[in-house]
Design an enzyme around this catalytic site. Structure first.
Site, short mmCIF file in Angstrom:
data_model
loop_
_atom_site.label_atom_id
_atom_site.label_comp_id
_atom_site.label_asym_id
_atom_site.label_seq_id
_atom_site.Cartn_x
_atom_site.Cartn_y
_atom_site.Cartn_z
CG ASP A 231 -0.84 0.53 -3.39
OD1 ASP A 231 -1.13 1.34 -3.06
OD2 ASP A 231 -1.70 0.26 -4.17
CB ILE A 232 -4.24 -3.09 -5.77
CG1 ILE A 232 -4.55 -3.74 -6.97
CG2 ILE A 232 -4.75 -1.34 -5.89
CD1 ILE A 232 -5.94 -3.76 -5.89
N GLY B 149 -0.60 4.96 -1.11
CA GLY B 149 -1.48 5.66 -0.43
C GLY B 149 -0.93 6.86 0.53
CD GLN B 150 -2.51 11.14 4.16
OE1 GLN B 150 -3.60 10.30 4.84
NE2 GLN B 150 -2.34 12.76 4.65
CE LYS C 232 -6.88 0.51 10.26
NZ LYS C 232 -5.43 -0.27 9.56
CE1 TYR D 225 -9.26 2.73 8.81
CE2 TYR D 225 -10.64 4.08 9.87
CZ TYR D 225 -9.49 3.50 9.42
OH TYR D 225 -7.82 3.95 9.63
N GLY E 289 1.37 -1.31 -0.38
CA GLY E 289 0.00 0.30 0.21
C GLY E 289 1.18 1.67 0.29
C1 AKB Z 1 -10.08 8.17 8.91
O1 AKB Z 1 -10.62 9.22 8.81
O2 AKB Z 1 -10.32 7.20 8.66
C2 AKB Z 1 -8.89 7.28 8.83
C3 AKB Z 1 -7.97 8.11 10.53
C4 AKB Z 1 -8.24 8.76 11.95
O3 AKB Z 1 -7.97 6.55 10.72
N1 AKB Z 1 -7.69 9.26 8.71
#
Ligand code: AKB
Length: 321
Positions: A35-36, A12-13, A147, A143, A9
């Site tokens: 990366d992909i 990415g940023q 995590k 998300y 990855g």
């Molecule tokens: C998001 O906004 O999803 C990310 C994070 C805080 O992990 N930048």
């Protein structure tokens, strides 16, 4: 063959700037970016690069064996806003890529892993101010769930299989190189770009929404320092709380106005407001500061100066052709 680092990855940023920093530290040919796709041509052309889908165990495994990769930075993920649109894809990418690298370490193919966690592990029932390292974590985004579960698996693999995995709960990261994509904190990057480009910005969060944030240079410093710390000093094997600055859209707007007095802003909160409301406004990162001497360098105004200087230089370069 000397041992190598693989960044998954890398376009990415965070991956973009992490690749540059790791190549400075370890030598260009010792750091393989992957990366992909090849969306970031500067990065693709700056050293060893491979196309790797983070969901493809065999591709990662083969790259490690062929190149003697011993350390992986797994930066590929679907972030909070995109995760709400594509929940199953977020689960699939965020979890399976993590299992792939954890299992490679368990099988002793690699020795060390960096995997980023996020403030998204927290939720509406978490204490909002100075959120402690150990507290209620009931995330309400896909998300955040990936995590939080990822953190549990990292700790499990460390305790059960002695896997050297290290992680940070990144706040929103602000940078002037690669753009972020699909996050709730992305406004804090877009606002600088629009200040330079159009002089006006419509913010998707309300003016008083305070979130933990960090300038990219600090985030890269934290990441490389954590990875350089000797293993016995790393007591947290889930993910460390990490903090630098907290601000609202109104405060970053006022900071930019010091340099661009005519800049204007309007607020039109969308679905990302609900996500932001569920996250802390500030983080207690004392454990990281104590265990591996973490300290940040950038406050809001210092970051604003860096952002505006660098984005203005970029515009000049484009204008000059
Ligand atoms: C998001 O906004 O999803 C990310 C994070 C805080 O992990 N930048």
């Amino acid at each position: 063959m000397s041992s190598k680092i693989l960044i998954i990855g890398a376009c990415g940023q965070i991956g973009t700037e992490l690749t540059t920093k790791l190549r400075d530290l370890h030598g260009v040919n010792n750091v393989i970016a992957s990366d992909i796709n090849t969306r970031n041509l500067d990065l693709v052309n700056s050293g060893p690069f491979e196309i790797i889908d983070a969901k493809n165990y065999n591709a990662i495994h083969d790259c490690c064996l062929q190149n003697n990769v011993k350390t992986i930075y797994l930066m590929a993920a679907l972030l909070s806003a995109t995760g709400e649109k594509y929940p199953m894809e977020a689960w699939d990418l965020n979890m399976n890529s993590l299992f792939h690298v954890l299992n490679l370490a368990k099988e002793k193919v690699i020795d060390k892993i960096f995997w980023p966690s996020s403030i998204a592990v927290f939720g509406p029932t978490t204490p909002k101010i100075n959120t402690p390292q150990y507290t209620i974590c009931e995330p309400t985004t896909v998300y955040g769930i990936t995590k939080q579960v990822g953190e549990r698996w990292c700790e499990y693999y460390n305790k059960k299989y002695d896997v050297d995995v290290r992680s940070i709960r990144y706040p929103g990261i602000i940078s002037h190189k690669a753009m972020p994509g699909g996050g709730t904190t992305d406004y804090a990057v877009e606002i600088y770009h629009e200040a330079i480009k159009s002089g006006t910005y419509e913010c998707f969060l309300s003016e008083e929404t305070e979130l933990p944030m960090m300038f990219m240079q600090d985030a890269i410093k934290a990441t490389t320092e954590l990875m350089q710390t000797s293993s016995e000093n790393i007591k947290v094997r889930s993910a460390y709380n990490l903090a630098a600055i907290s601000f609202t859209p109104k405060q970053v707007f006022e900071s930019i106005k010091k340099y661009i007095p005519d800049f204007t802003i309007s607020y039109k909160p969308d679905f990302r407001q609900v996500i932001a409301n569920s996250w802390p406004s500030s983080i207690d990162d004392n454990i990281a500061r104590k265990e591996w001497d973490w300290q940040h360098d950038f406050d809001l105004d210092k970051m604003t100066r860096e952002m505006i200087d660098n984005l203005q230089k970029l515009v000049c370069k484009v204008d000059l052709g």
